[in-house]
Design an enzyme around this catalytic site. Sequence first.
Site, PDB file in Angstrom:
ATOM      1  N   SER A 253       8.857   1.843 -16.920  1.00  0.00           N
ATOM      2  CA  SER A 253       8.470   0.981 -18.041  1.00  0.00           C
ATOM      3  C   SER A 253       8.828   1.637 -19.364  1.00  0.00           C
ATOM      4  O   SER A 253       8.340   2.737 -19.670  1.00  0.00           O
ATOM      5  CB  SER A 253       6.969   0.716 -18.022  1.00  0.00           C
ATOM      6  OG  SER A 253       6.561   0.208 -19.299  1.00  0.00           O
TER       7      SER A 253
ATOM      8  N   HIS B 133      11.727  -1.778 -16.592  1.00  0.00           N
ATOM      9  CA  HIS B 133      10.554  -2.648 -16.734  1.00  0.00           C
ATOM     10  C   HIS B 133      10.282  -2.820 -18.219  1.00  0.00           C
ATOM     11  O   HIS B 133      10.036  -1.836 -18.940  1.00  0.00           O
ATOM     12  CB  HIS B 133       9.356  -2.031 -16.005  1.00  0.00           C
ATOM     13  CG  HIS B 133       8.155  -2.914 -15.953  1.00  0.00           C
ATOM     14  ND1 HIS B 133       8.066  -4.009 -15.125  1.00  0.00           N
ATOM     15  CD2 HIS B 133       6.985  -2.847 -16.632  1.00  0.00           C
ATOM     16  CE1 HIS B 133       6.883  -4.584 -15.286  1.00  0.00           C
ATOM     17  NE2 HIS B 133       6.205  -3.912 -16.196  1.00  0.00           N
TER      18      HIS B 133
ATOM     19  N   ASP C   1       7.962  -4.274 -20.939  1.00  0.00           N
ATOM     20  CA  ASP C   1       6.571  -4.733 -21.146  1.00  0.00           C
ATOM     21  C   ASP C   1       6.408  -5.410 -22.502  1.00  0.00           C
ATOM     22  O   ASP C   1       6.343  -4.747 -23.534  1.00  0.00           O
ATOM     23  CB  ASP C   1       5.612  -3.533 -21.074  1.00  0.00           C
ATOM     24  CG  ASP C   1       5.256  -3.174 -19.653  1.00  0.00           C
ATOM     25  OD1 ASP C   1       5.244  -1.972 -19.342  1.00  0.00           O
ATOM     26  OD2 ASP C   1       5.012  -4.099 -18.854  1.00  0.00           O
TER      27      ASP C   1
ATOM     28  N   MET D  45       4.220  -7.511 -25.070  1.00  0.00           N
ATOM     29  CA  MET D  45       2.802  -7.753 -25.339  1.00  0.00           C
ATOM     30  C   MET D  45       2.641  -8.435 -26.698  1.00  0.00           C
ATOM     31  O   MET D  45       3.283  -8.030 -27.668  1.00  0.00           O
ATOM     32  CB  MET D  45       2.038  -6.419 -25.360  1.00  0.00           C
ATOM     33  CG  MET D  45       2.138  -5.654 -24.080  1.00  0.00           C
ATOM     34  SD  MET D  45       1.291  -4.071 -24.198  1.00  0.00           S
ATOM     35  CE  MET D  45       1.612  -3.419 -22.555  1.00  0.00           C
TER      36      MET D  45
ATOM     37  N   HIS E  55       8.346  -8.281 -18.097  1.00  0.00           N
ATOM     38  CA  HIS E  55       6.923  -8.536 -17.812  1.00  0.00           C
ATOM     39  C   HIS E  55       6.301  -9.107 -19.084  1.00  0.00           C
ATOM     40  O   HIS E  55       6.024  -8.373 -20.031  1.00  0.00           O
ATOM     41  CB  HIS E  55       6.250  -7.216 -17.394  1.00  0.00           C
ATOM     42  CG  HIS E  55       4.785  -7.364 -17.108  1.00  0.00           C
ATOM     43  ND1 HIS E  55       3.958  -6.268 -16.958  1.00  0.00           N
ATOM     44  CD2 HIS E  55       4.020  -8.448 -16.928  1.00  0.00           C
ATOM     45  CE1 HIS E  55       2.736  -6.687 -16.711  1.00  0.00           C
ATOM     46  NE2 HIS E  55       2.740  -8.007 -16.668  1.00  0.00           N
TER      47      HIS E  55
ATOM     48  N   MET F 199       3.420 -10.251 -21.036  1.00  0.00           N
ATOM     49  CA  MET F 199       1.959 -10.248 -21.180  1.00  0.00           C
ATOM     50  C   MET F 199       1.636 -10.980 -22.477  1.00  0.00           C
ATOM     51  O   MET F 199       1.220 -10.386 -23.489  1.00  0.00           O
ATOM     52  CB  MET F 199       1.428  -8.804 -21.201  1.00  0.00           C
ATOM     53  CG  MET F 199       1.484  -8.143 -19.853  1.00  0.00           C
ATOM     54  SD  MET F 199       1.336  -6.365 -19.941  1.00  0.00           S
ATOM     55  CE  MET F 199       3.035  -5.943 -20.335  1.00  0.00           C
TER      56      MET F 199
ATOM     57  N   MET G 127      -1.077  -6.158 -10.984  1.00  0.00           N
ATOM     58  CA  MET G 127      -1.496  -5.220 -12.015  1.00  0.00           C
ATOM     59  C   MET G 127      -2.511  -4.255 -11.413  1.00  0.00           C
ATOM     60  O   MET G 127      -3.544  -4.692 -10.876  1.00  0.00           O
ATOM     61  CB  MET G 127      -2.131  -5.961 -13.195  1.00  0.00           C
ATOM     62  CG  MET G 127      -1.162  -6.694 -14.096  1.00  0.00           C
ATOM     63  SD  MET G 127       0.155  -5.675 -14.755  1.00  0.00           S
ATOM     64  CE  MET G 127      -0.758  -4.402 -15.621  1.00  0.00           C
TER      65      MET G 127
ATOM     66  N   ASP H 250       2.032  -2.321 -10.749  1.00  0.00           N
ATOM     67  CA  ASP H 250       2.290  -1.995 -12.147  1.00  0.00           C
ATOM     68  C   ASP H 250       1.048  -1.417 -12.820  1.00  0.00           C
ATOM     69  O   ASP H 250       0.101  -2.131 -13.112  1.00  0.00           O
ATOM     70  CB  ASP H 250       2.728  -3.281 -12.863  1.00  0.00           C
ATOM     71  CG  ASP H 250       3.129  -3.040 -14.289  1.00  0.00           C
ATOM     72  OD1 ASP H 250       3.365  -4.029 -15.011  1.00  0.00           O
ATOM     73  OD2 ASP H 250       3.184  -1.863 -14.706  1.00  0.00           O
TER      74      ASP H 250
HETATM   75  C1  DX5 Z   1       0.493  -2.262 -18.782  1.00  0.00           C
HETATM   76  C2  DX5 Z   1       1.961  -2.470 -18.410  1.00  0.00           C
HETATM   77  C3  DX5 Z   1       2.438  -1.417 -17.452  1.00  0.00           C
HETATM   78  C4  DX5 Z   1       2.355  -0.015 -18.058  1.00  0.00           C
HETATM   79  C5  DX5 Z   1       2.674   1.009 -17.001  1.00  0.00           C
HETATM   80  O1  DX5 Z   1       0.010  -3.416 -19.420  1.00  0.00           O
HETATM   81  O2  DX5 Z   1       2.163  -3.710 -17.794  1.00  0.00           O
HETATM   82  O3  DX5 Z   1       3.801  -1.698 -17.096  1.00  0.00           O
HETATM   83  O4  DX5 Z   1       3.267   0.119 -19.116  1.00  0.00           O
HETATM   84  O5  DX5 Z   1       2.467   2.262 -17.592  1.00  0.00           O
HETATM   85  P1  DX5 Z   1       1.797   3.430 -16.733  1.00  0.00           P
HETATM   86  O6  DX5 Z   1       2.732   3.666 -15.574  1.00  0.00           O
HETATM   87  O7  DX5 Z   1       1.737   4.598 -17.698  1.00  0.00           O
HETATM   88  O8  DX5 Z   1       0.453   2.942 -16.295  1.00  0.00           O
HETATM   89 ZN    ZN Z   2       4.237  -4.046 -16.938  1.00  0.00          ZN
END
Ligand code: DX5
Ligand code: ZN
Length: 216
Positions: free
Chosen positions: A7, A32, A34, A36, A65, A67, A136, A174
């Site tokens: 990620s 990956h 992320d 947000m 991903h 979110m 998750m 994840d």
């Molecule tokens: C959290 C993300 C994950 C996160 C993973 O909301 O969806 O992908 O970045 O990071 P680690 O591996 O550090 O938990």
């Molecule tokens: Zn993620």
Amino acid sequence: MIKLAPSILSADFSRLAESVAQIETGGAHLIHVDVMDGHFVPNISFGAPVMKSLCGKTELPFDVHLMIEEPDRYIEDFVTEQTESITVHQEACIHLDRTVSHIKSLGVKAGVAINPATPLAMLDCILADVDMVLLMSVNPGFGGQKLIPSVLEKAKVLCRTKRKNDMGFEIEIDGGITLDNVREAVDSGVEIIVAGSSVFGGGKPQQRTKEFLDTF
Ligand code: DX5
Ligand code: ZN
């Protein structure tokens, strides 16, 4: 084949292309991404322009991903030549079947994610249509959190359902995955491993990537 999807949330944003090059050299399979929005999760990361800045700088496909609330409004922004999959949260979709169809209509694999407290049953009517289920294993919004162990049981149940019904979706986990617990995650039936802080934390992403691959 087990895949590793580091990620970039945990990468050095000031040297993102270099960080990605290091995991690519290390043998990672996916990036990956992320995304947000500060509404669906209590954090803001980055949008499509940042992901697109990596197009052409790496051969790695993007595992996006989302979110975010109202993901339908933004799905098309994340479709590029390198976008392999776009994953939306079941909790953020009022019309999940329509959203999944929309993603697939764009020639991209469709993933659905559920938070730790969301039961697998919420996916019963969509499992046959998705290409991936993202479990998750932390409450979304931040890297560096500890894995919630009950999610490994969820992975086992989902894997049994998949095999019993001969379904084709991949299972991704994840959050909170480290070199110490990744074997347990794989043994639970997970096929795609997301790892952020345990790959990019410590400043040696290429070496950490290799160490993860050695455990598969
Ligand atoms: C959290 C993300 C994950 C996160 C993973 O909301 O969806 O992908 O970045 O990071 P680690 O591996 O550090 O938990
Ligand atoms: Zn993620």
